[in-house]
Enzyme design. Structure first.
Site, PDB file in Angstrom:
ATOM      1  N   CYS A   1     -22.275 -23.781   3.901  1.00 45.40           N
ATOM      2  CA  CYS A   1     -22.047 -24.927   3.024  1.00 45.40           C
ATOM      3  C   CYS A   1     -21.104 -25.988   3.805  1.00 45.40           C
ATOM      4  O   CYS A   1     -20.802 -27.032   3.399  1.00 45.40           O
ATOM      5  CB  CYS A   1     -21.302 -24.408   1.936  1.00 45.40           C
ATOM      6  SG  CYS A   1     -19.775 -23.704   2.284  1.00 45.40           S
TER       7      CYS A   1
ATOM      8  N   GLU B   1     -29.633 -11.662  -4.062  1.00 47.47           N
ATOM      9  CA  GLU B   1     -30.773 -10.820  -3.722  1.00 47.47           C
ATOM     10  C   GLU B   1     -31.547 -10.692  -2.836  1.00 47.47           C
ATOM     11  O   GLU B   1     -32.251  -9.903  -2.376  1.00 47.47           O
ATOM     12  CB  GLU B   1     -31.688 -11.037  -5.094  1.00 47.47           C
ATOM     13  CG  GLU B   1     -32.580 -12.160  -5.034  1.00 47.47           C
ATOM     14  CD  GLU B   1     -31.813 -13.350  -5.586  1.00 47.47           C
ATOM     15  OE1 GLU B   1     -30.619 -13.566  -5.704  1.00 47.47           O
ATOM     16  OE2 GLU B   1     -32.507 -14.301  -6.065  1.00 47.47           O
TER      17      GLU B   1
HETATM   18  P1  NAD Z   1     -28.283 -20.257  -5.234  1.00 42.54           P
HETATM   19  O1  NAD Z   1     -27.510 -21.232  -6.169  1.00 42.54           O
HETATM   20  O2  NAD Z   1     -29.783 -20.077  -5.311  1.00 42.54           O
HETATM   21  O3  NAD Z   1     -27.729 -18.530  -5.510  1.00 42.54           O
HETATM   22  C1  NAD Z   1     -26.501 -18.247  -5.731  1.00 42.54           C
HETATM   23  C2  NAD Z   1     -26.459 -17.304  -6.760  1.00 42.54           C
HETATM   24  O4  NAD Z   1     -26.890 -17.383  -7.999  1.00 42.54           O
HETATM   25  C3  NAD Z   1     -27.259 -15.814  -6.164  1.00 42.54           C
HETATM   26  O5  NAD Z   1     -26.522 -14.761  -6.573  1.00 42.54           O
HETATM   27  C4  NAD Z   1     -28.455 -16.022  -7.232  1.00 42.54           C
HETATM   28  O6  NAD Z   1     -29.166 -14.894  -7.593  1.00 42.54           O
HETATM   29  C5  NAD Z   1     -27.919 -16.723  -8.371  1.00 42.54           C
HETATM   30  N1  NAD Z   1     -29.072 -17.432  -9.019  1.00 42.54           N
HETATM   31  C6  NAD Z   1     -30.078 -17.918  -8.578  1.00 42.54           C
HETATM   32  N2  NAD Z   1     -30.736 -18.913  -9.530  1.00 42.54           N
HETATM   33  C7  NAD Z   1     -30.385 -18.596 -10.551  1.00 42.54           C
HETATM   34  C8  NAD Z   1     -30.404 -18.989 -11.720  1.00 42.54           C
HETATM   35  N3  NAD Z   1     -31.445 -19.903 -12.194  1.00 42.54           N
HETATM   36  N4  NAD Z   1     -29.635 -18.624 -12.857  1.00 42.54           N
HETATM   37  C9  NAD Z   1     -28.561 -17.999 -12.729  1.00 42.54           C
HETATM   38  N5  NAD Z   1     -28.417 -17.206 -11.448  1.00 42.54           N
HETATM   39  C10 NAD Z   1     -29.126 -17.908 -10.337  1.00 42.54           C
HETATM   40  O7  NAD Z   1     -27.597 -20.292  -3.757  1.00 42.54           O
HETATM   41  P2  NAD Z   1     -28.132 -19.833  -2.559  1.00 42.54           P
HETATM   42  O8  NAD Z   1     -29.630 -20.266  -2.168  1.00 42.54           O
HETATM   43  O9  NAD Z   1     -28.091 -18.350  -2.377  1.00 42.54           O
HETATM   44  O10 NAD Z   1     -27.149 -20.201  -1.367  1.00 42.54           O
HETATM   45  C11 NAD Z   1     -26.970 -21.502  -0.755  1.00 42.54           C
HETATM   46  C12 NAD Z   1     -26.162 -22.523  -1.806  1.00 42.54           C
HETATM   47  O11 NAD Z   1     -24.802 -22.062  -1.700  1.00 42.54           O
HETATM   48  C13 NAD Z   1     -26.131 -23.975  -0.646  1.00 42.54           C
HETATM   49  O12 NAD Z   1     -26.361 -24.821  -1.759  1.00 42.54           O
HETATM   50  C14 NAD Z   1     -24.907 -23.885  -0.148  1.00 42.54           C
HETATM   51  O13 NAD Z   1     -24.098 -25.061  -0.063  1.00 42.54           O
HETATM   52  C15 NAD Z   1     -24.132 -23.183  -1.264  1.00 42.54           C
HETATM   53  N6  NAD Z   1     -22.910 -22.662  -0.947  1.00 42.54           N
HETATM   54  C16 NAD Z   1     -21.678 -23.166  -1.153  1.00 42.54           C
HETATM   55  C17 NAD Z   1     -20.411 -22.838  -0.660  1.00 42.54           C
HETATM   56  C18 NAD Z   1     -19.189 -23.219  -1.020  1.00 42.54           C
HETATM   57  O14 NAD Z   1     -18.169 -22.777  -0.810  1.00 42.54           O
HETATM   58  N7  NAD Z   1     -19.142 -24.572  -1.666  1.00 42.54           N
HETATM   59  C19 NAD Z   1     -20.502 -21.718   0.362  1.00 42.54           C
HETATM   60  C20 NAD Z   1     -21.469 -20.970   0.532  1.00 42.54           C
HETATM   61  C21 NAD Z   1     -22.897 -21.628   0.181  1.00 42.54           C
END
Ligand code: NAD
Length: 501
Positions: free
Chosen positions: A291, A186
């Site tokens: 990441c 979002e």
């Molecule tokens: P996030 O976990 O906050 O959000 C990811 C998705 O989950 C978003 O679409 C968000 O709307 C949704 N979300 C958030 N809170 C939620 C909840 N309580 N219940 C259900 N859905 C929820 O992650 P972010 O801050 O957007 O991204 C950064 C994170 O992503 C870092 O930890 C990074 O390491 C990780 N990441 C990992 C990889 C990988 O390949 N392993 C790649 C890119 C990013």
């Protein structure tokens, strides 16, 4: 969509994309979207209600029978058309990324290019879906295996790669014959809507690709929806674990990629300048919001002091600024809250702060300049947590074995790297490092598109990595057909268990 870039006087509304067109949300809930370089709100994104998610899933479900029946030749042709359009519009996509995520334009172009590689891999879908065939497995009996799509699949993606990570999912999912519902972050949702427009322009039928925006309400509705067959997730570890547990409890296939804390081990024989260049690039590129960013340098033996000096020398040369300015090398962080959370590690994260990025930031926007902390140890907040910002830690150890122990005792296992001139040590590291992706003199070892991407331990829940061969595997299930064409004259009743003869 170019209005993302025009700094509109009024807030730009960002709607869902359902059944081939924009679709305003019906929940009455929405969230702000910012330009992180200025700190000003530029858009307002709809947050889906359960009913909006259901409309998207029903559109995808209705589109599935025709989409899966399309010949592989035609689907491959469409993948080529998509590839051409994304390639042609890569600058527009990159500008949308910079406007909402903040990363500098050259980095955003790199993101689109790496995503394009996955689309290009998927252009070979007829070859990728080839099954196996055994003639005369039993007398007059042939056996063959085929792979078929799952149905409606969902992708839930993080803020840090708003174009590439969705491409890791929708490109193989669609090529395999599934229809798709994407729930992007979002914080920077516009790239997904632009993608939907491009897919439509390329000729993808309505309903095959849908986008719903929102928060936990939208995610939960997808995870529990009876018509969603599989869920791909990329994001932080706590949410990845939750998504995996909820999706699988509801009978869905799930791959959930989580967070990371990537260690870069530098041995005493490494080329100091090369290691310092790599550490600075991999720690501060995209403001550390990758990441696969290097988060901790593990300096072995007497390499620590000269390496730290070389890193410190380079930090003041990193040009910070608005990502739209071609001379900027590092942009802002994604939100003010995230910037403040990252900065808090300089206050009480542990270790000795050698370079404090709070001291040299532009006044407006969500900036934090490159920062460096020496003397980090397990148990300190800045060592244990995924900081996800431009804060690089250094941990000093005496031996190679201690360095490997740190890597392997980390709860995360996404990427790790070793810098050395000793081929034997590098090979030993490759053999024993507990991480899904290992770099040898390569700080960010993101696999090319014909391998698969994924970590170990708390960096991945599920058993299949994303994109590449494992991506094709994830988005299909196998069927084995046993066939015979006997002479009806030889037919008789036989209650015994079928045996080969
Ligand atoms: P996030 O976990 O906050 O959000 C990811 C998705 O989950 C978003 O679409 C968000 O709307 C949704 N979300 C958030 N809170 C939620 C909840 N309580 N219940 C259900 N859905 C929820 O992650 P972010 O801050 O957007 O991204 C950064 C994170 O992503 C870092 O930890 C990074 O390491 C990780 N990441 C990992 C990889 C990988 O390949 N392993 C790649 C890119 C990013």
């Amino acid at each position: 969509m170019t209005d993302v870039l025009d700094a509109p006087a009024t807030l730009r509304p960002i709607s869902h994309w359902i059944a081939g067109g924009p679709s305003a949300g019906r929940s009455g809930r929405s969230g702000p979207v910012f330009n992180p370089a200025t700190g000003r709100q530029t858009g307002e994104v709809d947050f889906a209600a359960v009913e909006d998610v259901d409309r998207a899933v029903q559109a995808a479900k209705a589109a599935f029978p025709a989409w899966r029946s399309l010949s592989l030749a035609k689907r491959a042709e469409l993948m080529f058309a998509i590839r051409e359009l994304v390639h042609e519009r890569r600058e527009e996509i990159a500008k949308i990324l910079t406007a909402e995520h903040g990363k500098v334009l050259s980095d955003a172009m790199g993101e689109v290019t790496r995503g394009l590689e996955v689309i290009e891999f998927c252009c070979g879908i007829p070859q990728l879906l080839k099954g196996g065939m055994t003639e005369q497995a039993s007398t007059g009996v042939d056996v063959y295996s085929i792979r078929q799509p799952l149905g409606v699949v969902a992708g839930i993606t993080p803020f840090n790669f708003p174009a590439m990570v969705p491409m890791w999912m929708w490109a193989p999912a669609l090529a395999c014959g599934n229809t798709f519902v994407l729930k992007p972050s979002e914080k920077d949702p516009s790239a997904s809507v632009y993608t939907a427009e491009l897919l439509k322009e390329a000729g993808v039928p309505d309903g095959v690709f849908n986008v719903i925006h929102g928060d936990k309400v939208a995610v939960d509705a997808l995870l529990t929806h009876p018509d969603v067959s599989a869920v791909s997730f990329v994001g932080s570890t706590p949410i990845a674990r939750y998504v995996y547990e909820t999706a699988t409890a509801h009978g869905k296939r799930c791959q959930a990629l989580g967070g990371a804390k990537n260690h870069m081990v530098v041995l005493p024989d490494a080329d100091i300048d090369m290691a310092a260049d790599a550490a600075v690039s991999a720690a501060y590129g995209s403001a550390g919001e990758r990441c696969m960013a290097v988060s901790v340098v593990v300096a072995v033996g007497d390499v620590a002091d000269p390496l730290i000096d070389a890193i410190r020398e380079r930090i003041p040369n990193v040009k910070i600024g608005d990502g739209m300015d071609p001379s900027s090398e590092m942009g802002p962080l994604v939100t003010r809250e995230h910037r403040d959370k990252v900065a808090s590690y300089l206050e009480d994260g542990g270790g000795t702060v050698l370079v404090d990025g709070r001291a040299s930031c532009p006044d407006e926007g969500f900036f934090l300049a490159p920062s460096l902390i020496d003397g980090l140890q397990p148990g300190m907040r800045a060592y244990d947590d995924e900081i996800f910002g431009p804060v690089l830690g250094v941990t000093r150890v005496a031996t190679y074995d201690e360095a490997v122990r740190l890597v392997n005792e980390s709860p995360y296992g996404n990427g790790t790297a070793i810098f050395t001139r000793d081929g034997g040590a590098a090979r030993q590291f490759q053999f024993e490092a507990q991480a899904g992706m290992v770099g040898i003199n390569v700080p960010i070892p993101v696999p090319v598109a014909y391998y698969s991407f994924g970590g170990w331990k708390s960096s991945l829940f599920g058993d299949r990595h994303i994109y590449g061969p494992e991506g094709i595997d994830f988005y299909t299930r196998s069927k084995v057909v046993t066939s015979r064409w006997p002479d009806p004259a030889t037919s008789k009743v036989d209650l015994g268990f079928p045996q080969t003869r």
